[in-house]
Scaffold this motif. Structure first.
Motif, PDB file in Angstrom:
ATOM      1  N   LYS A 189     -11.169  -1.156  -1.243  1.00 23.57           N
ATOM      2  CA  LYS A 189     -11.362  -1.975  -0.077  1.00 23.57           C
ATOM      3  C   LYS A 189     -10.218  -2.107   0.664  1.00 23.57           C
ATOM      4  CE  LYS A 189     -13.005  -6.503   1.830  1.00 23.57           C
ATOM      5  NZ  LYS A 189     -13.699  -7.677   1.547  1.00 23.57           N
ATOM      6  N   ASN A 190      -8.898  -2.223   0.090  1.00 23.79           N
ATOM      7  CA  ASN A 190      -7.728  -2.199   1.023  1.00 23.79           C
ATOM      8  C   ASN A 190      -7.382  -0.909   1.343  1.00 23.79           C
ATOM      9  OD1 ASN A 190      -7.329  -5.140   0.518  1.00 23.79           O
ATOM     10  ND2 ASN A 190      -6.379  -4.819  -1.678  1.00 23.79           N
ATOM     11  N   GLN A 191      -7.268  -0.067   0.500  1.00 24.91           N
ATOM     12  CA  GLN A 191      -7.074   1.528   0.860  1.00 24.91           C
ATOM     13  C   GLN A 191      -8.048   1.813   1.964  1.00 24.91           C
ATOM     14  OE1 GLN A 191      -7.657   3.146  -2.746  1.00 24.91           O
ATOM     15  NE2 GLN A 191      -5.642   3.034  -3.407  1.00 24.91           N
ATOM     16  N   PHE A 192      -9.318   1.559   2.077  1.00 20.78           N
ATOM     17  CA  PHE A 192      -9.976   1.721   3.053  1.00 20.78           C
ATOM     18  C   PHE A 192      -9.670   1.415   4.366  1.00 20.78           C
ATOM     19  CE2 PHE A 192     -13.954   1.358   5.798  1.00 20.78           C
ATOM     20  CZ  PHE A 192     -14.329   2.454   5.786  1.00 20.78           C
ATOM     21  N   LYS A 193      -9.240  -0.089   4.310  1.00 17.08           N
ATOM     22  CA  LYS A 193      -8.935  -0.525   5.629  1.00 17.08           C
ATOM     23  C   LYS A 193      -7.571   0.013   6.336  1.00 17.08           C
ATOM     24  CE  LYS A 193      -7.680  -5.315   7.745  1.00 17.08           C
ATOM     25  NZ  LYS A 193      -6.524  -4.628   8.277  1.00 17.08           N
ATOM     26  N   GLN A 194      -6.616   0.283   5.262  1.00 18.13           N
ATOM     27  CA  GLN A 194      -5.502   1.070   5.666  1.00 18.13           C
ATOM     28  C   GLN A 194      -5.965   2.249   6.459  1.00 18.13           C
ATOM     29  OE1 GLN A 194      -1.983  -0.381   5.803  1.00 18.13           O
ATOM     30  NE2 GLN A 194      -1.914   1.310   7.083  1.00 18.13           N
ATOM     31  N   ILE A 195      -6.707   3.160   6.013  1.00 17.72           N
ATOM     32  CA  ILE A 195      -7.068   4.386   6.150  1.00 17.72           C
ATOM     33  C   ILE A 195      -7.660   4.019   7.915  1.00 17.72           C
ATOM     34  CG2 ILE A 195      -8.682   6.204   6.032  1.00 17.72           C
ATOM     35  CD1 ILE A 195      -8.289   5.904   2.875  1.00 17.72           C
ATOM     36  N   TYR A 196      -8.586   3.219   7.796  1.00 13.62           N
ATOM     37  CA  TYR A 196      -9.443   2.836   9.351  1.00 13.62           C
ATOM     38  C   TYR A 196      -8.510   2.496  10.250  1.00 13.62           C
ATOM     39  CZ  TYR A 196     -12.618   0.506  12.151  1.00 13.62           C
ATOM     40  OH  TYR A 196     -13.492   0.028  12.970  1.00 13.62           O
ATOM     41  N   ASP A 197      -7.317   1.679   9.833  1.00 14.01           N
ATOM     42  CA  ASP A 197      -6.533   1.305  10.840  1.00 14.01           C
ATOM     43  C   ASP A 197      -5.502   2.382  11.335  1.00 14.01           C
ATOM     44  OD1 ASP A 197      -7.473  -1.306  10.618  1.00 14.01           O
ATOM     45  OD2 ASP A 197      -5.864  -2.056   9.314  1.00 14.01           O
ATOM     46  N   ASN A 198      -5.143   3.254  10.396  1.00 13.86           N
ATOM     47  CA  ASN A 198      -4.213   4.282  10.692  1.00 13.86           C
ATOM     48  C   ASN A 198      -4.833   5.368  11.610  1.00 13.86           C
ATOM     49  OD1 ASN A 198      -2.232   3.288   9.200  1.00 13.86           O
ATOM     50  ND2 ASN A 198      -2.452   4.622   7.455  1.00 13.86           N
ATOM     51  N   ILE A 199      -6.158   5.606  11.247  1.00 14.37           N
ATOM     52  CA  ILE A 199      -7.029   6.403  12.228  1.00 14.37           C
ATOM     53  C   ILE A 199      -7.334   5.659  13.619  1.00 14.37           C
ATOM     54  CG2 ILE A 199      -9.281   7.529  12.805  1.00 14.37           C
ATOM     55  CD1 ILE A 199      -9.390   7.981   9.486  1.00 14.37           C
ATOM     56  N   LYS A 200      -7.294   4.610  13.548  1.00 19.93           N
ATOM     57  CA  LYS A 200      -7.476   3.886  15.165  1.00 19.93           C
ATOM     58  C   LYS A 200      -6.277   3.995  15.610  1.00 19.93           C
ATOM     59  CE  LYS A 200     -11.649   1.460  15.187  1.00 19.93           C
ATOM     60  NZ  LYS A 200     -12.507   1.402  16.217  1.00 19.93           N
ATOM     61  N   GLU A 201      -5.160   3.790  14.978  1.00 14.79           N
ATOM     62  CA  GLU A 201      -3.897   4.208  15.568  1.00 14.79           C
ATOM     63  C   GLU A 201      -3.532   5.353  16.252  1.00 14.79           C
ATOM     64  OE1 GLU A 201       0.895   3.216  14.644  1.00 14.79           O
ATOM     65  OE2 GLU A 201      -0.590   2.645  13.144  1.00 14.79           O
ATOM     66  N   LEU A 202      -3.893   6.293  15.467  1.00 11.89           N
ATOM     67  CA  LEU A 202      -3.557   7.689  15.795  1.00 11.89           C
ATOM     68  C   LEU A 202      -4.512   8.175  17.033  1.00 11.89           C
ATOM     69  CD1 LEU A 202      -2.117  10.331  15.122  1.00 11.89           C
ATOM     70  CD2 LEU A 202      -3.968  10.854  13.626  1.00 11.89           C
ATOM     71  N   ALA A 203      -5.766   7.588  16.923  1.00 10.12           N
ATOM     72  CA  ALA A 203      -6.780   7.862  18.044  1.00 10.12           C
ATOM     73  C   ALA A 203      -6.306   7.244  19.418  1.00 10.12           C
ATOM     74  CB  ALA A 203      -8.165   7.375  17.648  1.00 10.12           C
ATOM     75  N   ASN A 204      -5.732   6.003  19.205  1.00 13.47           N
ATOM     76  CA  ASN A 204      -5.429   5.307  20.449  1.00 13.47           C
ATOM     77  C   ASN A 204      -4.433   5.821  21.264  1.00 13.47           C
ATOM     78  OD1 ASN A 204      -7.469   3.124  20.550  1.00 13.47           O
ATOM     79  ND2 ASN A 204      -6.111   2.117  18.854  1.00 13.47           N
ATOM     80  N   LYS A 205      -3.431   6.714  20.648  1.00 13.02           N
ATOM     81  CA  LYS A 205      -2.664   7.401  21.152  1.00 13.02           C
ATOM     82  C   LYS A 205      -2.868   8.840  21.986  1.00 13.02           C
ATOM     83  CE  LYS A 205       0.878   6.224  17.768  1.00 13.02           C
ATOM     84  NZ  LYS A 205       1.928   6.733  16.869  1.00 13.02           N
ATOM     85  N   GLY A 206      -4.645   8.789  21.984  1.00  6.38           N
ATOM     86  CA  GLY A 206      -4.988   9.989  22.710  1.00  6.38           C
ATOM     87  C   GLY A 206      -5.236  11.396  21.672  1.00  6.38           C
ATOM     88  N   LYS A 207      -4.808  11.005  20.533  1.00  3.49           N
ATOM     89  CA  LYS A 207      -5.076  12.087  19.535  1.00  3.49           C
ATOM     90  C   LYS A 207      -6.341  12.525  19.027  1.00  3.49           C
ATOM     91  CE  LYS A 207      -2.980  15.244  16.535  1.00  3.49           C
ATOM     92  NZ  LYS A 207      -4.338  15.611  16.110  1.00  3.49           N
ATOM     93  N   THR A 208      -6.689  13.729  19.025  1.00  2.00           N
ATOM     94  CA  THR A 208      -8.237  14.132  18.317  1.00  2.00           C
ATOM     95  C   THR A 208      -7.565  14.172  16.896  1.00  2.00           C
ATOM     96  OG1 THR A 208      -8.858  15.527  20.389  1.00  2.00           O
ATOM     97  CG2 THR A 208      -9.660  15.750  17.958  1.00  2.00           C
ATOM     98  N   VAL A 209      -8.811  13.191  16.217  1.00  2.00           N
ATOM     99  CA  VAL A 209      -8.585  13.221  14.762  1.00  2.00           C
ATOM    100  C   VAL A 209      -9.303  14.098  13.805  1.00  2.00           C
ATOM    101  CG1 VAL A 209      -8.430  11.679  12.822  1.00  2.00           C
ATOM    102  CG2 VAL A 209      -7.921  10.557  15.156  1.00  2.00           C
TER     103      VAL A 209
END
Length: 489
Positions: free
Chosen positions: A336-356
């Motif tokens: 659960k904790n690892q999933f949340k960290q992965i989720y947050d990291n992807i959101k952070e990358l996407a919010n910078k305008g990066k295609t994930v």
């Protein structure tokens, strides 16, 4: 009721500005049109040129199941060229609006009737199937249009077609026109253009009004705003018009769409219905969750029906269900904790305008799971010399297992030279093979970030790696070294 399909990609579709298909390309498209089940193929316009006639002959020699036609004006010279190409029939195009009759042909209605009838008789006398297409029919007097068609029937025409030449039909007027012609004891087809974005709607209305055939092009290509889109009409008939059907191999629709796009160099917009890249792509968390539970929640039909697959997009709008689905597909097992960290990291990358991408997801997940690769090889310095009349030369300084190496090499270009220089320092790893190299510009402009993807192989082991930099050479070397580090870990 079975609806017949006349494809005019090779004639009307080729009239798209900037499109010119070679004979071999036309033959490839014709082969796939016949394979998918199109009833009639308009192979071109025989009067155009000797090259066009050779192209049409190449198609008529194949013995396709589809009826092969050529466009023809109501002139004997046009018809003779069609006969020379050994086509099965002609799409005989005759203007019927007063605007075209008077301003284009400089004739009156009686002269137009005589011309039409004489051309049909000449075709039939020479054994040709004739489909009479009334050009600009949507702006024609409906009573005169009926007169043209009734005269054509009297002299032996096989089919008639109502052409919405400048795309001014609305679904209501299209239905009414075909409904008023439905008592003609002959197959009637529709040929719609997309000037107001209504070509598909008008075609469906025509079918409901009594049309038993439609003209279309793959991807809706054609002059101006294009023609009615083949794939959209076929899927609409298959899914939305229960009283009608088409004998088309739906599983080949995506393949033929991509083929025509590639050969014509006409880009398919991402949000185009049926065949666009985004047609079965899901990013929204609500949508992804619904699709995973039941695909019918947010898809009108399964993408596999037309030879496609759905995809979940990793981005700022994604939900947890979509991410969980992608992680499981890639074989990752996270808590659960690892999933949340992965989720947050992807959101952070996407919010910078990066295609994930999938590679991003791999890297982010591996970092969170502490699957960190020890970089035995590090790039310390890279220098490039390149220009007009200069052999591209690169020098690199690498740190390999703590020891410094300096090497230089030449290449056919600066990227090739840089990779060759790296390989000199990595002679002990000469069993590693570069099997794929791909470059994308992430953003527009000359300062765009460059995304380089490489695929490397060592024995049976294959890895992908990437490098993202404003400089293509740095990005390429970064990706290459990253991939090697993963292979020798």
């Amino acid at each position: 009721m079975n609806i017949k399909v006349l494809d005019t990609t090779l004639r009307d579709g080729e009239q798209t500005p900037g499109v010119s298909l070679s004979s071999s390309e036309k033959l490839r498209i014709a082969f796939n049109l016949d394979k998918i089940g199109v009833d009639f193929i308009e192979a071109g316009s025989a009067i155009t040129s000797s090259d066009e006639r050779e192209s049409i002959k190449d198609i008529t020699k194949q013995g396709f199941n589809a009826e092969i036609l050529s466009f023809s004006r109501p002139l004997n010279i046009d018809i003779d060229y069609c006969l020379d190409c050994d086509v099965d029939g002609v799409n005989l195009v005759v203007p019927t609006s007063d605007l075209h009759i008077s301003d284009k042909l400089n004739k009156n209605r009686d002269e137009l009737l005589d011309m039409s009838n004489a051309a049909i008789e000449y075709c039939k006398d020479h054994g040709l199937v004739v489909e009479l297409s009334a050009e600009d029919a949507s702006r024609s007097d409906i009573n005169f249009l009926k007169t043209v068609f009734l005269n054509a029937i009297d002299v032996g025409v096989d089919r008639v077609c109502v052409c919405d030449t400048v795309g001014i039909f609305t679904p209501e007027s299209s239905f009414n026109t075909f409904d008023s012609l439905s008592n003609l004891d002959i197959p009637i087809s529709c040929h719609c253009h997309n000037d107001f974005g209504l070509a598909v709607s008008n075609t469906l209305a025509a079918i409901n009004g009594g049309a038993s055939e439609f003209h279309s092009t793959i991807n809706g290509i054609g002059e101006r705003a294009g023609n009615a889109s083949f794939e959209e009409i076929v899927l609409c008939i298959n899914n939305l018009l229960p009283n009608f059907e088409v004998d088309i191999d739906l599983s080949q629709i995506y393949n033929i769409s991509k083929l025509v796009s590639r050969l014509s160099s006409v880009y398919i917009q991402p949000n185009k219905a049926i065949v666009g890249d985004n047609a079965f792509a899901h990013e929204s968390g609500i949508h992804s969750d619904g699709i995973i539970k039941n695909v019918s929640t947010y898809e009108p039909f399964n993408p596999e029906l037309i030879g496609r697959t759905r995809k979940f997009i990793m981005g700022k709008h994604m939900g947890t269900h979509g991410l969980d689905n992608e992680l499981k597909k890639l074989g990752f097992n996270v808590d659960k904790n690892q999933f949340k960290q992965i989720y947050d990291n992807i959101k952070e990358l996407a919010n910078k305008g990066k295609t994930v991408t999938d590679v991003d997801l791999h890297i982010i997940t591996e970092e969170v799971l502490n699957i960190n690769f020890k970089d035995r090889i590090k790039l310390k310095e890279l220098n490039i010399v390149s220009g007009n009349n200069v052999t591209p030369t690169a020098s690199v300084k690498l740190i390999i297992d703590g020891e410094e190496y300096l090497d230089a090499a030449v290449g056919i270009g600066p990227v090739d030279a840089a990779i060759n220089a790296v390989n000199k320092s990595l002679s002990s790893f000469d069993d590693i093979e570069l099997v794929e190299y791909h470059v994308d510009a992430i953003s527009g402009g000359t300062d765009a970030f460059i995304d380089v993807m490489v695929k490397l192989k060592k024995g049976d082991n294959i890895v992908s790696a990437r490098g993202t930099e404003p400089d293509i050479i740095n990005a390429s070397v970064k990706a290459y070294i990253s991939g090697i580090n993963r292979l020798i870990e």
